[in-house]
Design an enzyme around this catalytic site. Structure first.
Site, PDB file in Angstrom:
ATOM      1  N   ASP A 145      -7.152  -3.018   4.946  1.00  0.00           N
ATOM      2  CA  ASP A 145      -7.052  -4.294   4.203  1.00  0.00           C
ATOM      3  C   ASP A 145      -6.848  -5.529   5.081  1.00  0.00           C
ATOM      4  O   ASP A 145      -6.020  -6.393   4.761  1.00  0.00           O
ATOM      5  CB  ASP A 145      -5.915  -4.211   3.164  1.00  0.00           C
ATOM      6  CG  ASP A 145      -6.139  -3.119   2.131  1.00  0.00           C
ATOM      7  OD1 ASP A 145      -7.146  -2.402   2.242  1.00  0.00           O
ATOM      8  OD2 ASP A 145      -5.309  -2.980   1.216  1.00  0.00           O
TER       9      ASP A 145
ATOM     10  N   ASP B  84      -9.166  -3.981  -0.155  1.00  0.00           N
ATOM     11  CA  ASP B  84      -8.627  -4.184  -1.490  1.00  0.00           C
ATOM     12  C   ASP B  84      -9.712  -4.976  -2.225  1.00  0.00           C
ATOM     13  O   ASP B  84     -10.149  -6.032  -1.749  1.00  0.00           O
ATOM     14  CB  ASP B  84      -7.321  -5.002  -1.372  1.00  0.00           C
ATOM     15  CG  ASP B  84      -6.266  -4.599  -2.381  1.00  0.00           C
ATOM     16  OD1 ASP B  84      -6.253  -3.434  -2.820  1.00  0.00           O
ATOM     17  OD2 ASP B  84      -5.428  -5.466  -2.731  1.00  0.00           O
TER      18      ASP B  84
ATOM     19  N   HIS C  33     -10.511  -5.995  -5.941  1.00  0.00           N
ATOM     20  CA  HIS C  33     -10.123  -6.013  -7.339  1.00  0.00           C
ATOM     21  C   HIS C  33     -11.096  -6.810  -8.215  1.00  0.00           C
ATOM     22  O   HIS C  33     -11.573  -7.878  -7.810  1.00  0.00           O
ATOM     23  CB  HIS C  33      -8.753  -6.674  -7.490  1.00  0.00           C
ATOM     24  CG  HIS C  33      -7.624  -5.962  -6.800  1.00  0.00           C
ATOM     25  ND1 HIS C  33      -7.362  -4.621  -6.993  1.00  0.00           N
ATOM     26  CD2 HIS C  33      -6.662  -6.407  -5.939  1.00  0.00           C
ATOM     27  CE1 HIS C  33      -6.291  -4.293  -6.273  1.00  0.00           C
ATOM     28  NE2 HIS C  33      -5.859  -5.346  -5.621  1.00  0.00           N
TER      29      HIS C  33
ATOM     30  N   HIS D 225      -5.359 -11.698  -5.953  1.00  0.00           N
ATOM     31  CA  HIS D 225      -5.745 -11.549  -4.541  1.00  0.00           C
ATOM     32  C   HIS D 225      -6.925 -10.610  -4.414  1.00  0.00           C
ATOM     33  O   HIS D 225      -7.137  -9.749  -5.268  1.00  0.00           O
ATOM     34  CB  HIS D 225      -4.564 -10.998  -3.724  1.00  0.00           C
ATOM     35  CG  HIS D 225      -4.171  -9.606  -4.130  1.00  0.00           C
ATOM     36  ND1 HIS D 225      -3.375  -9.349  -5.219  1.00  0.00           N
ATOM     37  CD2 HIS D 225      -4.509  -8.401  -3.614  1.00  0.00           C
ATOM     38  CE1 HIS D 225      -3.221  -8.045  -5.347  1.00  0.00           C
ATOM     39  NE2 HIS D 225      -3.912  -7.435  -4.401  1.00  0.00           N
TER      40      HIS D 225
ATOM     41  N   LYS E 277     -11.113  -0.073  -2.698  1.00  0.00           N
ATOM     42  CA  LYS E 277     -10.079   0.503  -3.577  1.00  0.00           C
ATOM     43  C   LYS E 277      -9.539  -0.587  -4.497  1.00  0.00           C
ATOM     44  O   LYS E 277      -9.730  -1.779  -4.230  1.00  0.00           O
ATOM     45  CB  LYS E 277      -8.955   1.116  -2.741  1.00  0.00           C
ATOM     46  CG  LYS E 277      -8.263   0.100  -1.848  1.00  0.00           C
ATOM     47  CD  LYS E 277      -7.290   0.766  -0.921  1.00  0.00           C
ATOM     48  CE  LYS E 277      -6.500  -0.229  -0.119  1.00  0.00           C
ATOM     49  NZ  LYS E 277      -5.742  -1.209  -0.921  1.00  0.00           N
TER      50      LYS E 277
ATOM     51  N   CYS F 155       0.085  -0.741   1.567  1.00  0.00           N
ATOM     52  CA  CYS F 155      -1.137   0.045   1.709  1.00  0.00           C
ATOM     53  C   CYS F 155      -1.214   0.868   2.996  1.00  0.00           C
ATOM     54  O   CYS F 155      -1.817   1.946   2.993  1.00  0.00           O
ATOM     55  CB  CYS F 155      -2.352  -0.859   1.542  1.00  0.00           C
ATOM     56  SG  CYS F 155      -2.474  -1.475  -0.161  1.00  0.00           S
TER      57      CYS F 155
HETATM   58  C1  VGL Z   1      -1.635  -4.666  -0.814  1.00  0.00           C
HETATM   59  C2  VGL Z   1      -0.234  -5.601  -2.374  1.00  0.00           C
HETATM   60  C3  VGL Z   1      -1.240  -5.577  -3.305  1.00  0.00           C
HETATM   61  C4  VGL Z   1      -1.839  -4.165   0.589  1.00  0.00           C
HETATM   62  C5  VGL Z   1      -2.641  -4.629  -1.749  1.00  0.00           C
HETATM   63  O1  VGL Z   1      -2.978  -4.138   1.067  1.00  0.00           O
HETATM   64  O2  VGL Z   1      -0.833  -3.803   1.248  1.00  0.00           O
HETATM   65  N1  VGL Z   1      -0.428  -5.141  -1.128  1.00  0.00           N
HETATM   66  N2  VGL Z   1      -2.439  -5.101  -2.989  1.00  0.00           N
HETATM   67 ZN    ZN Z   2      -4.128  -5.391  -4.274  1.00  0.00          ZN
END
Ligand code: VGL
Ligand code: ZN
Length: 204
Positions: free
Chosen positions: A8, A46, A48, A81, A106, A151
């Site tokens: 990420d 990440d 979404h 995010h 993901k 993550c």
């Molecule tokens: C993450 C919070 C929400 C991460 C992803 O990549 O650590 N943290 N979504």
């Molecule tokens: Zn996230």
């Protein structure tokens, strides 16, 4: 075979991003620097949809940091995010992304979050990362990126649980630290699960 999973490393987790992780930008040169030590490099992203259930905005009256129930699990709410195909979801501009052989997305299902690069949080769906690594006879997995206490931790714990010899490059990660001490706790829980916590010098 020795593999690096870059977790990420996206603009929303960097300075000025929607969910900026303190010091997140500092890991980019560390990760670029260790990349030549790996035969195979993959990344997670990440990724979404706008209606994702982890966004506080999608729960009227709630704010980031609140905890709700999502798919039977406790879900920490986050600011919006890493929305698919937005600038915040792009990899860090200075990351040497040309070395990344495959990207695993993901968090695409609005009804469940996915901290691990392998499984969603209810462990119903896989991203394909496990099969990808097993089919390439990967034995050693190194994990780096953001965030240590979210993550990175989930990915490293699943990696170890799946039987990969798993390493976390500590200075190539930073924590969200929603609560003070979360980063240190994450390191201890990974260690307790047999994950090796190492420095980047161990790779040269
Ligand atoms: C993450 C919070 C929400 C991460 C992803 O990549 O650590 N943290 N979504
Ligand atoms: Zn996230």
């Amino acid at each position: 075979m020795r593999t690096l999973i870059v977790v990420d490393l996206q603009k929303d987790f960097l300075l000025g991003g929607a969910l900026a992780v303190a010091g997140g930008d500092e890991v980019i040169p560390v990760i670029n620097g260790v990349m030549p030590s790996f035969e195979l490099i993959v990344a997670t992203r990440d990724w979404h949809p706008p209606n994702h259930g982890s966004f506080a905005e999608n729960h009227p009256g709630r704010k980031p940091g609140d905890v709700v129930e999502l798919n039977g699990l406790e879900q920490t709410l986050w600011p919006v995010h890493c929305v698919q195909n937005t600038a915040g979801a792009e990899f860090a501009a200075s990351l040497d992304a040309s070395r990344i052989a495959h990207v695993f997305d993901k968090g695409t299902d609005p009804s469940v979050d996915s901290y691990s690069g392998f499984f969603d949080n209810v462990r119903r769906h896989e991203t394909g990362l496990r099969e990808y690594l097993k089919s390439r006879d990967v034995t050693e997995v190194y994990v780096a990126g953001l965030a240590t206490d979210v993550c990175v931790q989930a990915t490293a714990l699943d990696s170890a649980g799946l039987g990969f010899d798993t390493y976390v490059i500590e200075e190539a990660c930073r924590s969200v630290e929603l609560r003070r001490g979360d980063g240190a706790k994450a390191i201890e829980s990974m260690r307790g699960a047999g994950v090796h916590i190492v420095g980047s010098e161990s790779l040269s």
